[in-house]
Design an enzyme around this catalytic site. Structure first.
Site, PDB file in Angstrom:
ATOM      1  N   HIS A  17       0.840  -1.207   0.000  1.00 33.78           N
ATOM      2  CA  HIS A  17       0.000   0.000   0.000  1.00 33.78           C
ATOM      3  C   HIS A  17       0.878   1.261   0.000  1.00 33.78           C
ATOM      4  O   HIS A  17       0.616   2.202  -0.738  1.00 33.78           O
ATOM      5  CB  HIS A  17      -0.891   0.050   1.253  1.00 33.78           C
ATOM      6  CG  HIS A  17      -1.903  -1.051   1.366  1.00 33.78           C
ATOM      7  ND1 HIS A  17      -2.060  -1.809   2.492  1.00 33.78           N
ATOM      8  CD2 HIS A  17      -2.846  -1.499   0.485  1.00 33.78           C
ATOM      9  CE1 HIS A  17      -3.037  -2.686   2.323  1.00 33.78           C
ATOM     10  NE2 HIS A  17      -3.533  -2.522   1.111  1.00 33.78           N
ATOM     11  N   LYS A  41     -16.623  -7.445   4.421  1.00 31.91           N
ATOM     12  CA  LYS A  41     -16.019  -8.763   4.167  1.00 31.91           C
ATOM     13  C   LYS A  41     -15.531  -9.458   5.440  1.00 31.91           C
ATOM     14  O   LYS A  41     -14.460 -10.020   5.485  1.00 31.91           O
ATOM     15  CB  LYS A  41     -14.900  -8.634   3.131  1.00 31.91           C
ATOM     16  CG  LYS A  41     -13.722  -7.789   3.562  1.00 31.91           C
ATOM     17  CD  LYS A  41     -12.692  -7.720   2.435  1.00 31.91           C
ATOM     18  CE  LYS A  41     -11.513  -6.875   2.856  1.00 31.91           C
ATOM     19  NZ  LYS A  41     -10.607  -6.574   1.764  1.00 31.91           N
ATOM     20  N   ARG A  91      -2.463  -6.531  -8.166  1.00 30.30           N
ATOM     21  CA  ARG A  91      -1.445  -7.562  -7.993  1.00 30.30           C
ATOM     22  C   ARG A  91      -1.674  -8.669  -9.023  1.00 30.30           C
ATOM     23  O   ARG A  91      -1.168  -8.616 -10.113  1.00 30.30           O
ATOM     24  CB  ARG A  91      -1.493  -8.126  -6.572  1.00 30.30           C
ATOM     25  CG  ARG A  91      -0.912  -7.184  -5.536  1.00 30.30           C
ATOM     26  CD  ARG A  91      -1.388  -7.505  -4.152  1.00 30.30           C
ATOM     27  NE  ARG A  91      -2.829  -7.351  -4.045  1.00 30.30           N
ATOM     28  CZ  ARG A  91      -3.546  -7.572  -2.967  1.00 30.30           C
ATOM     29  NH1 ARG A  91      -2.962  -8.015  -1.888  1.00 30.30           N
ATOM     30  NH2 ARG A  91      -4.839  -7.364  -2.964  1.00 30.30           N
ATOM     31  N   SER A 129      -2.760  -7.911   3.110  1.00 29.59           N
ATOM     32  CA  SER A 129      -3.063  -7.741   4.532  1.00 29.59           C
ATOM     33  C   SER A 129      -3.539  -9.053   5.140  1.00 29.59           C
ATOM     34  O   SER A 129      -3.110  -9.435   6.232  1.00 29.59           O
ATOM     35  CB  SER A 129      -4.144  -6.675   4.726  1.00 29.59           C
ATOM     36  OG  SER A 129      -3.705  -5.436   4.242  1.00 29.59           O
TER      37      SER A 129
HETATM   38  P1  ADP Z   1      -9.848  -3.578  -0.361  1.00 34.28           P
HETATM   39  O1  ADP Z   1     -10.640  -4.082   0.786  1.00 34.28           O
HETATM   40  O2  ADP Z   1     -10.483  -2.453  -1.100  1.00 34.28           O
HETATM   41  O3  ADP Z   1      -9.286  -4.642  -1.276  1.00 34.28           O
HETATM   42  P2  ADP Z   1      -7.181  -3.283   0.657  1.00 34.28           P
HETATM   43  O4  ADP Z   1      -6.792  -2.542   1.869  1.00 34.28           O
HETATM   44  O5  ADP Z   1      -6.988  -4.768   0.704  1.00 34.28           O
HETATM   45  O6  ADP Z   1      -8.643  -2.861   0.370  1.00 34.28           O
HETATM   46  O7  ADP Z   1      -6.388  -2.726  -0.593  1.00 34.28           O
HETATM   47  C1  ADP Z   1      -6.541  -1.419  -1.058  1.00 34.28           C
HETATM   48  C2  ADP Z   1      -5.969  -1.296  -2.450  1.00 34.28           C
HETATM   49  O8  ADP Z   1      -4.572  -1.609  -2.436  1.00 34.28           O
HETATM   50  C3  ADP Z   1      -6.574  -2.249  -3.476  1.00 34.28           C
HETATM   51  O9  ADP Z   1      -6.595  -1.602  -4.726  1.00 34.28           O
HETATM   52  C4  ADP Z   1      -5.589  -3.407  -3.504  1.00 34.28           C
HETATM   53  O10 ADP Z   1      -5.635  -4.113  -4.721  1.00 34.28           O
HETATM   54  C5  ADP Z   1      -4.296  -2.647  -3.341  1.00 34.28           C
HETATM   55  N1  ADP Z   1      -3.218  -3.458  -2.794  1.00 34.28           N
HETATM   56  C6  ADP Z   1      -3.273  -4.297  -1.741  1.00 34.28           C
HETATM   57  N2  ADP Z   1      -2.072  -4.869  -1.506  1.00 34.28           N
HETATM   58  C7  ADP Z   1      -1.231  -4.388  -2.461  1.00 34.28           C
HETATM   59  C8  ADP Z   1       0.141  -4.622  -2.789  1.00 34.28           C
HETATM   60  N3  ADP Z   1       0.892  -5.504  -2.123  1.00 34.28           N
HETATM   61  N4  ADP Z   1       0.677  -3.942  -3.830  1.00 34.28           N
HETATM   62  C9  ADP Z   1      -0.102  -3.083  -4.526  1.00 34.28           C
HETATM   63  N5  ADP Z   1      -1.398  -2.825  -4.293  1.00 34.28           N
HETATM   64  C10 ADP Z   1      -1.960  -3.476  -3.273  1.00 34.28           C
END
Ligand code: ADP
Length: 173
Positions: A17, A41, A91, A129
């Protein structure tokens, strides 16, 4: 002035992130990291306040980045903060499938907002995460996947795994 919004659950923020926010902050005048308050979720490990504090700590070095929380429609909040662009990270192929569907819906709701997708850097391709929470709960080292404040928070939040084996020290059956 172009404001971009980066929405997500951030439970907790990872270096994947941080990488996306850093790259977005170099492209746009201002980036609003929007933390979804009540994710549908399932249960989150960190409260909204914790998720926001961890983000603020991890992003404090970026002057044009702010952290806000929101509920309801993502595109609606983007309008509220004056964002014309929503940034998402991609990803794997499954991220693509999900985002592709979401964009279709969001574009119907808000044709004035543009979506920008950034490919995850190769070293963070497999950082998620949910996966790192699982690894951390089993006692694995996740310190190279998260900012230092998150590693510390995970250490405090997750109880150390119980060592398997015979507690009395006798022979196992
Ligand atoms: P969500 O619940 O919307 O998926 P996340 O917190 O999991 O929220 O992720 C927020 C954004 O960051 C999403 O667009 C996700 O694809 C992206 N993201 C998550 N992990 C990574 C990573 N390792 N590298 C790049 N983008 C990521």
């Amino acid at each position: 002035m172009v404001v971009a919004m980066y929405p997500g659950t951030f439970d907790p923020v990872t270096l994947g992130h941080v990488d996306i926010v850093t790259r977005a902050a170099a492209l746009f005048d201002k980036v609003v990291v929007a933390v979804y308050a009540n994710p549908p979720k399932g249960k989150v490990l960190f409260s909204l306040k914790e998720r926001m504090d961890l983000l603020k700590g991890a992003l404090a070095h970026l002057p044009n980045v702010g952290v806000r929380s929101y509920d309801g429609l993502t595109v609606q909040f983007a309008r509220e903060v004056g964002a014309r662009v929503i940034v998402r990270g991609l990803r794997s192929g499954s991220d693509f499938e999900y985002e592709f569907e979401m964009e279709f819906m969001n574009k119907k709701l808000a044709s004035d907002i543009e979506f920008v997708y950034m490919m995850a850097s190769s070293r963070y391709q497999f950082v998620s995460s949910s996966r790192l929470k699982e690894v951390a709960s089993l006692g694995g080292d996740i310190s190279d996947m998260v900012p230092p404040n998150v590693a510390e928070a995970l250490r405090k939040k997750l109880p150390l795994p119980v060592k398997r084996g015979n507690k009395q020290g006798g022979k196992e059956e």
